[in-house]
Scaffold this active site. Sequence first.
Site, PDB file in Angstrom:
ATOM      1  N   LYS A 112       0.819  -1.214   0.000  1.00  0.00           N
ATOM      2  CA  LYS A 112       0.000   0.000   0.000  1.00  0.00           C
ATOM      3  C   LYS A 112       0.853   1.264   0.000  1.00  0.00           C
ATOM      4  CE  LYS A 112      -4.241  -2.044   1.676  1.00  0.00           C
ATOM      5  NZ  LYS A 112      -3.849  -3.473   1.782  1.00  0.00           N
TER       6      LYS A 112
HETATM    7  C1  LIG Z   1      -4.455  -4.532   1.179  1.00  0.00           C
HETATM    8  C2  LIG Z   1      -3.690  -5.815   1.069  1.00  0.00           C
HETATM    9  C3  LIG Z   1      -4.060  -6.833   0.155  1.00  0.00           C
HETATM   10  C4  LIG Z   1      -5.304  -6.725  -0.701  1.00  0.00           C
HETATM   11  O1  LIG Z   1      -5.177  -5.785  -1.726  1.00  0.00           O
HETATM   12  P1  LIG Z   1      -6.486  -5.269  -2.529  1.00  0.00           P
HETATM   13  O2  LIG Z   1      -5.976  -4.156  -3.374  1.00  0.00           O
HETATM   14  O3  LIG Z   1      -7.471  -4.824  -1.492  1.00  0.00           O
HETATM   15  O4  LIG Z   1      -7.007  -6.404  -3.342  1.00  0.00           O
HETATM   16  C5  LIG Z   1      -3.255  -7.951   0.064  1.00  0.00           C
HETATM   17  N1  LIG Z   1      -2.152  -8.095   0.843  1.00  0.00           N
HETATM   18  C6  LIG Z   1      -1.766  -7.155   1.720  1.00  0.00           C
HETATM   19  C7  LIG Z   1      -0.551  -7.385   2.555  1.00  0.00           C
HETATM   20  C8  LIG Z   1      -2.502  -5.971   1.870  1.00  0.00           C
HETATM   21  O5  LIG Z   1      -2.122  -5.038   2.758  1.00  0.00           O
END
Ligand SMILES: *Cc1c(COP(=O)(O)O)cnc(C)c1O
Length: 462
Positions: A112
């Site tokens: 993120k």
């Molecule tokens: C947010 C997250 C996901 C999921 O990603 P999306 O974009 O919501 O599909 C997967 N793995 C981790 C470690 C995350 O923080």
Amino acid sequence: MRYISTRGQAPALSFEEVVLTGMASDGGLYVPETVPQLSHDDLAAMAGLSYAEIAFRVMQPYVNGEIDDETFRTIVTEAYATFSHDAVVPLNQLDANHFLLELFHGPTLAFKDVALQLLGRLLDHFLKKRGERAVIMGATSGDTGSAAIEGCRHCDNLDIFILHPYQRVSEVQRRQMTSVLADNVFNVAIEGNFDDAQAMVKASFADQSFLNGTRLVAVNSINWARIMAQIVYYVASAVALGAPHRKVSFCVPSANFGNVFAGYMAYRMGLPVERFVIATNANDILHRTLAANDFSKQELKATLAPSMDIVVSSNFERLLFEAYGRDGAAVADLLERFQVEPTALADAPLSRLREKFASHSVDDATILEVIREAHHRTQEILDPHTATGYRAAERERGDATVPMITLATAHPAKFAEAVVKAGFPGVPLPPHMDDLLEREERYTVLPAELSAVQQFVVDNRR
Ligand SMILES: *Cc1c(COP(=O)(O)O)cnc(C)c1O
């Protein structure tokens, strides 16, 4: 370029407006009206360029001239200078034709950061230009809160309030948020659960009068700029493995579908992608929909891959919009029915999706088995989210001559519980974070009462 809503009713917006706006007023999500194209030559010319330069080239058409090129280049360069690896998102080879794309070298050790390091800077840029200030409110049970705080800590025109459920997030995750002592960062521990925190944020967005006109901004994955930033690493990794001269496939541990939707956008821009494999944990709405056309909500399950624990996949709407031929009324109708009862996709859109997407769901016992197996075969310790991807990639690999790139969405040190359960002594935090558990923390505990939280925001925003 304008941005339009997936439900067809809200007004079209400029890039600046779409960055400052979360959900569309008709309940839909914003998508670009046309998809900018990367030609064979454009892609070929990216070979060997820095990540920041590829990022500039991929995103520049979406920005639509609303930020001058030199300023945008500086924003992008600064955003990715916060990553601790020179490649920003290095590829790590697992077997002859399976690669891990390590997206966890940012400040909070999860993917993120790629989007939020950019989004914070974009928001600050536009607010400064307008002479405005804004407040960010978010609720988190984990990764998003810390990534948003790190993305906004240097933003002069933003104050950020992140609510987490008191004593219900892991120590590493809490400290990643509460040890950021910047003047514009406010951590609130709510005496309640995640849903209480989430409900207060939703109520604050629904009625913003308590802020007396100050803009409230959402940084969740419905913000278009987050998707835009994530398109870049699909392009960069494919080019590193030979695109546009050969195809690649991607496997993406998925929840709200923002990440894999960005991959789909890269494909629509012209990147040669053979297939996308969607990996889910036991919260498998995406897998049920694709495999069995069961588009229905099920109860939330707490799993070893908590950042993928969801009931509804909010960004899936963006893909449905494409699958339904950009028919906003059909999308609105489907999603309204979905809110109240189990439903199913129409045949034609479903078969369109199945041409490009495969899926696989991985339960907790399998996550532990995969962490052990991957370590045995490659010496890598995978985080539990990435482990779902590793298994899904192997099961749904398709043509084995096409390189498979599995997205590693978090560093294993961040999810030590699963790693320890899998039988390993744990994973040390990377050097730049190894004093995390000794850092000073700052947060305020508040009751789960909307008025108390809103008063705190009003009293503390600058
Ligand atoms: C947010 C997250 C996901 C999921 O990603 P999306 O974009 O919501 O599909 C997967 N793995 C981790 C470690 C995350 O923080």
